[in-house]
Design a protein around this motif. Structure first.
Motif, PDB file in Angstrom:
ATOM      1  N   VAL A 192       0.461-174.277  31.790  1.00  0.00           N
ATOM      2  CA  VAL A 192       0.198-172.859  31.802  1.00  0.00           C
ATOM      3  C   VAL A 192      -0.211-172.452  30.469  1.00  0.00           C
ATOM      4  N   GLU A 193      -0.974-171.509  30.356  1.00  0.00           N
ATOM      5  CA  GLU A 193      -1.677-170.891  28.799  1.00  0.00           C
ATOM      6  C   GLU A 193      -1.436-169.301  29.034  1.00  0.00           C
ATOM      7  N   PRO A 194      -1.211-168.743  27.916  1.00  0.00           N
ATOM      8  CA  PRO A 194      -0.983-167.192  28.116  1.00  0.00           C
ATOM      9  C   PRO A 194      -2.132-166.344  28.430  1.00  0.00           C
ATOM     10  N   GLY A 195      -2.280-165.625  29.234  1.00  0.00           N
ATOM     11  CA  GLY A 195      -3.443-164.889  29.688  1.00  0.00           C
ATOM     12  C   GLY A 195      -3.939-165.457  30.813  1.00  0.00           C
ATOM     13  N   ARG A 196      -3.741-166.596  31.440  1.00  0.00           N
ATOM     14  CA  ARG A 196      -4.459-167.248  32.752  1.00  0.00           C
ATOM     15  C   ARG A 196      -3.549-167.051  33.837  1.00  0.00           C
ATOM     16  N   PHE A 197      -3.986-167.018  35.015  1.00  0.00           N
ATOM     17  CA  PHE A 197      -3.380-166.989  36.200  1.00  0.00           C
ATOM     18  C   PHE A 197      -2.940-168.553  36.729  1.00  0.00           C
ATOM     19  N   HIS A 198      -2.241-168.697  37.663  1.00  0.00           N
ATOM     20  CA  HIS A 198      -1.847-169.718  38.383  1.00  0.00           C
ATOM     21  C   HIS A 198      -1.429-169.548  39.701  1.00  0.00           C
ATOM     22  N   ASN A 199      -1.595-170.612  40.585  1.00  0.00           N
ATOM     23  CA  ASN A 199      -0.942-170.506  41.957  1.00  0.00           C
ATOM     24  C   ASN A 199       0.158-171.527  41.969  1.00  0.00           C
ATOM     25  N   ILE A 200       1.397-171.031  42.405  1.00  0.00           N
ATOM     26  CA  ILE A 200       2.458-171.896  42.633  1.00  0.00           C
ATOM     27  C   ILE A 200       2.823-171.741  44.337  1.00  0.00           C
ATOM     28  N   ARG A 201       3.340-172.800  44.831  1.00  0.00           N
ATOM     29  CA  ARG A 201       3.534-173.002  46.219  1.00  0.00           C
ATOM     30  C   ARG A 201       4.496-172.110  46.414  1.00  0.00           C
ATOM     31  N   HIS A 202       5.741-172.196  45.718  1.00  0.00           N
ATOM     32  CA  HIS A 202       6.919-171.116  45.863  1.00  0.00           C
ATOM     33  C   HIS A 202       7.703-171.372  44.728  1.00  0.00           C
ATOM     34  N   PHE A 203       8.357-170.014  44.384  1.00  0.00           N
ATOM     35  CA  PHE A 203       9.139-170.016  43.454  1.00  0.00           C
ATOM     36  C   PHE A 203      10.620-170.137  43.847  1.00  0.00           C
ATOM     37  N   SER A 238       1.495-169.249  49.185  1.00  0.00           N
ATOM     38  CA  SER A 238       1.414-169.602  47.401  1.00  0.00           C
ATOM     39  C   SER A 238       1.603-168.174  47.019  1.00  0.00           C
ATOM     40  N   THR A 239       1.898-168.124  45.829  1.00  0.00           N
ATOM     41  CA  THR A 239       1.992-166.807  44.961  1.00  0.00           C
ATOM     42  C   THR A 239       1.098-167.163  43.649  1.00  0.00           C
ATOM     43  N   ARG A 240       0.568-166.283  43.206  1.00  0.00           N
ATOM     44  CA  ARG A 240      -0.413-166.189  42.189  1.00  0.00           C
ATOM     45  C   ARG A 240       0.339-165.275  41.290  1.00  0.00           C
ATOM     46  N   PHE A 241       0.402-165.949  40.010  1.00  0.00           N
ATOM     47  CA  PHE A 241       1.072-165.204  38.936  1.00  0.00           C
ATOM     48  C   PHE A 241       0.263-165.301  37.828  1.00  0.00           C
ATOM     49  N   ILE A 242       0.325-164.421  36.646  1.00  0.00           N
ATOM     50  CA  ILE A 242      -0.227-164.571  35.283  1.00  0.00           C
ATOM     51  C   ILE A 242       0.928-164.628  34.310  1.00  0.00           C
ATOM     52  N   VAL A 243       0.532-165.510  33.154  1.00  0.00           N
ATOM     53  CA  VAL A 243       1.611-165.788  32.063  1.00  0.00           C
ATOM     54  C   VAL A 243       1.334-164.849  31.067  1.00  0.00           C
ATOM     55  N   ASP A 244       2.179-164.116  30.596  1.00  0.00           N
ATOM     56  CA  ASP A 244       2.291-162.961  29.505  1.00  0.00           C
ATOM     57  C   ASP A 244       2.149-163.663  28.218  1.00  0.00           C
ATOM     58  N   SER A 245       3.548-164.411  28.274  1.00  0.00           N
ATOM     59  CA  SER A 245       3.773-164.988  26.937  1.00  0.00           C
ATOM     60  C   SER A 245       4.810-166.028  26.947  1.00  0.00           C
ATOM     61  N   ILE A 246       4.668-167.181  26.100  1.00  0.00           N
ATOM     62  CA  ILE A 246       5.670-168.298  25.852  1.00  0.00           C
ATOM     63  C   ILE A 246       6.439-167.962  24.647  1.00  0.00           C
ATOM     64  N   SER A 247       7.602-168.290  24.815  1.00  0.00           N
ATOM     65  CA  SER A 247       8.798-167.912  23.763  1.00  0.00           C
ATOM     66  C   SER A 247       9.691-169.207  23.720  1.00  0.00           C
ATOM     67  N   LEU A 248       9.687-169.447  22.353  1.00  0.00           N
ATOM     68  CA  LEU A 248      10.585-170.369  22.073  1.00  0.00           C
ATOM     69  C   LEU A 248      11.565-169.880  21.096  1.00  0.00           C
ATOM     70  N   LYS A 249      12.924-170.021  21.297  1.00  0.00           N
ATOM     71  CA  LYS A 249      14.114-169.686  20.488  1.00  0.00           C
ATOM     72  C   LYS A 249      13.998-168.250  20.144  1.00  0.00           C
ATOM     73  N   GLY A 250      13.795-167.456  21.039  1.00  0.00           N
ATOM     74  CA  GLY A 250      13.684-165.851  20.992  1.00  0.00           C
ATOM     75  C   GLY A 250      12.129-165.338  20.246  1.00  0.00           C
ATOM     76  N   GLU A 251      11.468-166.163  19.826  1.00  0.00           N
ATOM     77  CA  GLU A 251      10.144-165.908  19.370  1.00  0.00           C
ATOM     78  C   GLU A 251       8.894-166.018  20.102  1.00  0.00           C
ATOM     79  N   SER A 252       8.181-165.096  20.172  1.00  0.00           N
ATOM     80  CA  SER A 252       6.841-165.388  20.753  1.00  0.00           C
ATOM     81  C   SER A 252       5.907-166.352  20.121  1.00  0.00           C
ATOM     82  N   VAL A 253       5.514-167.453  20.726  1.00  0.00           N
ATOM     83  CA  VAL A 253       4.654-168.331  20.464  1.00  0.00           C
ATOM     84  C   VAL A 253       3.052-167.760  20.484  1.00  0.00           C
TER      85      VAL A 253
END
Length: 122
Positions: free
Chosen positions: A16-27, A101-116
């Motif tokens: 997954v990348e920030p700003g892209r959408f992905h299809n997931i079978r189920h959460f 399936s569910t289409r979702f979009i990634v807003d941000s990736i965080s590591l140790k509380g800081e946004s990458v």
């Protein structure tokens, strides 16, 4: 170089990348009644994060890593057709179903509380 993460959800691993959408079978953790538009989703099963030339690998998951996103809409995948034929018996059986399936979009990736920060947002 781009920023991306590899997550595990719905019985599969996704890049997954920030700003892209992905299809997931189920959460697994999301009830069907909660899968409405703009529902915020946090994914904690992060296997790897790459930021520029830095690579963080978890064993099995990274501690303090979160993928923040939101659901765009629930949908159906393509229809799967199962056709069984027994030759010389004149037996034919055609079945099919559509996987949810569910289409979702990634807003941000965080590591140790800081946004990458990514190099470019699409």
């Amino acid at each position: 170089m781009t920023t991306y993460a590899i997550i595990e959800t719905g019985g599969q691993q996704l890049r997954v990348e920030p700003g892209r959408f992905h299809n997931i079978r189920h959460f697994a953790s999301l009830a069907p009644s909660r899968s409405e538009r703009n529902t915020k989703v946090l994914i904690y099963r992060v296997l790897m994060i790459r930021n520029e030339s830095n690579i963080n690998i978890g064993h099995p998951w990274l501690e303090d890593a979160v993928i923040k996103g939101r659901i765009m809409h629930p949908s159906f995948d393509k229809k799967i057709v199962i056709y069984r034929m027994i030759s010389k018996k004149k037996t034919r059986r055609k079945l099919g179903h559509r996987q949810k399936s569910t289409r979702f979009i990634v807003d941000s990736i965080s590591l140790k509380g800081e946004s990458v920060q990514g190099a470019s947002m699409r």
